[in-house]
Design an enzyme around this catalytic site. Structure first.
Site, PDB file in Angstrom:
ATOM      1  N   ILE A  54      44.792  24.010   3.175  1.00  0.00           N
ATOM      2  CA  ILE A  54      43.376  23.865   2.851  1.00  0.00           C
ATOM      3  C   ILE A  54      42.721  22.746   3.650  1.00  0.00           C
ATOM      4  O   ILE A  54      41.496  22.673   3.719  1.00  0.00           O
ATOM      5  CB  ILE A  54      43.168  23.626   1.334  1.00  0.00           C
ATOM      6  N   GLU A  55      43.520  21.870   4.256  1.00  0.00           N
ATOM      7  CA  GLU A  55      42.961  20.797   5.067  1.00  0.00           C
ATOM      8  C   GLU A  55      42.586  21.281   6.467  1.00  0.00           C
ATOM      9  O   GLU A  55      41.510  20.971   6.974  1.00  0.00           O
ATOM     10  CB  GLU A  55      43.956  19.635   5.181  1.00  0.00           C
ATOM     11  N   SER A  56      43.492  22.030   7.113  1.00  0.00           N
ATOM     12  CA  SER A  56      43.305  22.354   8.530  1.00  0.00           C
ATOM     13  C   SER A  56      43.600  23.797   8.887  1.00  0.00           C
ATOM     14  O   SER A  56      43.497  24.164  10.061  1.00  0.00           O
ATOM     15  CB  SER A  56      44.208  21.454   9.373  1.00  0.00           C
TER      16      SER A  56
END
Length: 414
Positions: A151-153
């Site tokens: 979900i970050e990158s």
């Protein structure tokens, strides 16, 4: 304040409409409280990335491809609420994997509009998940945190957010440097999968020491510990993520639900007819330490390695230059090419050095002609005014001095 999500689901086989997905730009969830007031939750930025940009990465183009044997890839079954609750409860995690309507919305997004991105990430996870697990295990952290970079990158080591967070774990410069990641004009270790993973593990460990709750930890990872502390204060000391939920920034309200949904979809993807991209793992790699400045093109041409592969193995070097003269730095190579590089190292350093590494270390100042400059009229007038002002000031001071001297002489005569 109780929040109720406004959305609908069905309990039948849903045909995924990819055309609608491509034209649907909705990146928010609208929720309402019991008083009818609307709240907006933003999707994490990585959930808005275009799949084509992910597939443009060298490792993706070279080692990932669609599974031609996959059937029913555009049919997404939906299930009852009880089935989702049961599956989440069976995940082998330390952290809570709770179900609610917000979590359901994120599961629907992953299994629907983002199903092809999930296919990519399932394939790319073969490269990165073992690195994440090793770093988390060293610091004895819950291994389910390995899905934070989803979900970050979206598992893109070169991802850069709107605010400048960079790499798989999306470190800001300040936090990255605080945890030992070097960032300068040539090197950005936030993009290095191994170093950034160990830095992220230390950061998560330190956040847990502050909050003592993993939901609050990953929320703080998203918006910063200061915002979590403010939300706890506004919630009159409540330390449950779901109780301080209304007081969080819009994106952070969706962060924990997106994390739970990522754990769900990366485990139960087959129940939603999502096929991982087939992978052909790259050759084993090793590092050599470089103590001189070297351009990746020098290595590629002399040793005979594809330069895109070198860039992919060494994403921390922002301009294809390893500034080894500043300090010894690692160059990651395919294992089969390490000996060749060592044997040809001197040839690598001298190849096109004037063309590829043209920054001068010493220059001579030309001093064989007189220095010449011409004052502008404006400068001349300004100098003239300044001169007159100084002269007038001098005359006034001189006149005042003469008066004082005359007065002293008169007193002495008396």
């Amino acid at each position: 304040m109780m929040l109720v999500l406004l959305f609908t689901t069905t309990n039948a086989m849903a045909q995924v409409n990819t055309e609608d997905d491509e034209t649907n730009d909705e990146d928010e969830i609208t929720v309402t409280d019991q008083a009818g007031r609307e709240e907006v939750i933003e999707f994490p930025e990585a959930m808005t990335y275009d799949l084509d940009s992910l597939l443009n990465l060298y490792m993706s183009k070279t080692y990932l491809s669609e599974d031609s044997d996959c059937n029913m890839r555009n049919v997404n079954p939906t299930y009852t609420k009880e089935e989702y609750i049961n599956r989440l409860s069976r995940l082998p995690t330390v952290m809570e994997m709770v179900y609610n309507e917000v979590v359901q919305k994120f599961i629907d997004r992953y299994s629907g509009r983002l199903r092809h991105s999930i296919s990519y990430m399932l394939g790319a996870s073969n490269f990165y998940i073992p690195i994440f697990e090793e770093a988390l295990e060293v610091y004895q952290l819950p291994l389910e945190l390995k899905y934070l970079p989803v979900i970050e990158s979206a598992l893109n080591p070169k991802a850069v957010s709107r605010v400048g967070a960079t790499g798989l774990w999306q470190f800001m410069i300040g936090t990255g440097k605080q945890y030992g990641l070097q960032v300068n004009s040539h090197v950005d270790e936030r993009r290095d999968p191994v170093k950034s993973s160990y830095a992220a593990a230390r950061y998560l460990r330190d956040l847990y020491k502050v909050f003592g709750d993993w939901n609050l930890v990953i929320a703080a990872y998203n918006c910063g510990p200061e915002n979590i502390t403010k939300a706890i204060h506004r919630a009159k000391g409540e330390k449950d993520y779901w109780r301080i939920y209304p007081y969080l920034p819009k994106e952070t309200r969706g962060y924990v639900p997106a994390f739970i949904a990522a754990n769900y979809i990366m485990t139960y993807y087959s129940q939603h007819n999502i096929c991982p991209m087939t992978t052909r793992l790259p050759a084993k790699t090793d590092t050599v330490m470089v103590s001189r400045n070297v351009h990746l093109e020098q290595v590629a041409e002399v040793v005979g390695i594809n330069i895109d592969l070198l860039r992919s193995l060494n994403p921390m070097y922002r301009r294809d230059v390893i500034p080894g003269a500043s300090e010894p730095l690692p160059l990651r190579l395919p294992l089969t090419e390490v000996s060749k590089f060592i044997d040809m190292e001197d040839s690598v350093y001298t190849y096109k050095v004037d063309e590829l590494l043209s920054k001068r270390s010493e220059v001579e100042v030309r001093d064989d002609v007189p220095t010449y400059y011409k004052k502008s009229k404006r400068s001349y007038k300004k100098s003239k005014r300044s001169y007159k002002k100084r002269r007038t000031s001098y005359r006034k001071r001189s006149k005042s001095t003469r008066r004082r001297s005359s007065a002293r002489r008169s007193r002495r005569r008396r």
